[in-house]
Design a protein around this motif. Structure first.
Motif, PDB file in Angstrom:
ATOM      1  N   SER A 136       0.831  -1.207   0.000  1.00  0.00           N
ATOM      2  CA  SER A 136       0.000   0.000   0.000  1.00  0.00           C
ATOM      3  C   SER A 136       0.866   1.259   0.000  1.00  0.00           C
ATOM      4  N   ARG A 137       2.172   1.108   0.278  1.00  0.00           N
ATOM      5  CA  ARG A 137       3.029   2.292   0.327  1.00  0.00           C
ATOM      6  C   ARG A 137       3.342   2.779  -1.088  1.00  0.00           C
ATOM      7  N   ILE A 138       3.436   4.073  -1.229  1.00  0.00           N
ATOM      8  CA  ILE A 138       3.570   4.680  -2.560  1.00  0.00           C
ATOM      9  C   ILE A 138       5.045   4.700  -2.979  1.00  0.00           C
ATOM     10  N   LEU A 139       5.285   4.265  -4.230  1.00  0.00           N
ATOM     11  CA  LEU A 139       6.639   4.334  -4.788  1.00  0.00           C
ATOM     12  C   LEU A 139       6.839   5.720  -5.381  1.00  0.00           C
ATOM     13  N   GLU A 140       7.359   6.637  -4.579  1.00  0.00           N
ATOM     14  CA  GLU A 140       7.534   7.998  -5.089  1.00  0.00           C
ATOM     15  C   GLU A 140       8.993   8.394  -4.999  1.00  0.00           C
ATOM     16  N   SER A 151       4.842  -6.834  -0.103  1.00  0.00           N
ATOM     17  CA  SER A 151       3.762  -6.761  -1.090  1.00  0.00           C
ATOM     18  C   SER A 151       2.474  -7.257  -0.448  1.00  0.00           C
ATOM     19  N   ASP A 152       1.362  -6.677  -0.899  1.00  0.00           N
ATOM     20  CA  ASP A 152       0.053  -7.040  -0.369  1.00  0.00           C
ATOM     21  C   ASP A 152      -0.644  -7.944  -1.387  1.00  0.00           C
TER      22      ASP A 152
END
Length: 326
Positions: A136-140, A151-152
């Motif tokens: 759910s974490r954003i790859l920014e 990974s979910d």
């Protein structure tokens, strides 16, 4: 030679990472029990039997991920099991049958066989960076990914990321089984693996690099590659067993790069390929969206191979096998 007098098992031994793992283990004096799907298939066995030390210390076993108990005889008498066997497919018609069942049930079958053997101290599992990235974490931009990312399965399922899902579920199942059955488990999470190969069949990742050089085809639509050398990945598996402090999972990514950077390195090394025309206008102006931490892998003793060396050795291997000619 630290492996002298010790037997270890490598599952799926004919594969890309596993072949290198078998080679390095033999070099270190281990006796290797190597499992393959078919002992009658020379493509699965010849390159292993040709390794230094194979004659004296390599024993081949036939085993099937789908069959419980299939790995019993291969793991018997071993001190460690390296479980690398799992299908690597980027497009499938039936994800459950082609990827998920072999990955999850196969991993559990190997662990069940391992749990029966008193001498087995540790299992080292080949997972994937794809079991790390898709949560759910954003790859920014500026984000540093490390071993605390997971990974979910729901995200993977929604996005139809079947290979990442297979690796995520298999890793989850392995961690749970190991806890419940008192097995030490170390998990290696490699990125996109490159470098020289000696199995006769072209592996998926080397084929991706070959198609990029030949036709400009991208493996990933975003053109971003999490590269690591196959020799470093194999070495990390051995360190994961030999280092008593090794624990949990280890991300194995040397560098996150755009395909443009890969092609520029290839062009510098092999100007006769004439790639510069194709890439001369390309500029890497956008920052890369993320990096992968090497700190935990380096604390294990991994020394990463420079990217140029890995790319050069990949191309040389493709040339040697007449898959690239120039």
């Amino acid at each position: 030679m630290s492996g002298e007098g010790k037997a270890v098992c490598v599952t799926g031994a004919s594969g890309y990472i596993a072949s290198w793992l078998v080679k390095l283990l033999l070099d270190r004096g281990y006796t290797v029990h190597a499992t393959v799907r078919s002992l009658d298939d020379p493509n699965k066995t010849q390159h292993l039997l040709a390794l230094d030390g194979a004659k004296e210390r390599l024993c081949l076993f036939e085993a099937n991920l789908a069959v419980e108990g299939s790995f019993d005889s291969a793991v018997n008498g071993c001190v460690c099991v390296f479980h690398t066997a799992s299908p690597v497919l980027l497009s499938v018609d039936d994800p459950q049958a082609q990827l998920l069942d072999p990955a999850v049930k196969g991993t559990l079958n190997v662990l069940k066989s391992s749990a029966k053997v008193q001498s087995i101290k540790r299992v080292v599992l080949t997972s994937s960076i794809t079991a790390v990235l898709f949560g759910s974490r954003i790859l920014e931009s500026g984000v540093v990914i490390d071993e605390t990312w997971f990974s979910d399965p729901l995200v993977c399922e929604q996005k139809k990321l079947w290979y990442p899902l297979s690796k995520t579920l298999a890793e989850d199942a392995a961690v749970k089984f190991a806890k419940e059955n008192g097995l030490e488990l170390v998990v290696i999470n490699p990125g996109y693996v490159i470098g020289p190969f000696f199995q006769p069949a072209l592996n998926l990742t080397s084929e991706g690099i070959m198609n990029m050089i030949k036709n400009g085809n991208e493996v990933f639509s975003d053109g971003i590659y999490r590269l690591v050398d196959v020799r470093d990945v194999a070495a990390a598996h051995i360190l994961g067993f030999e280092n008593p402090e090794a624990d949990g999972r280890y991300c194995m990514v040397d560098e996150v790069v755009r395909s443009l950077q890969i092609m520029k390195i290839v062009d510098n090394l092999y100007p006769s390929l004439g790639l510069s025309e194709r890439y001369k206008d390309g500029k890497c102006v956008e920052p890369l969206p993320y990096h992968v931490s090497r700190a935990k892998a380096e604390s294990l003793g991994v020394k990463f191979t420079p990217l140029e060396v890995s790319i050069k050795d990949t191309v040389e291997s493709l040339k040697e096998k007449n898959l690239l000619s120039f």
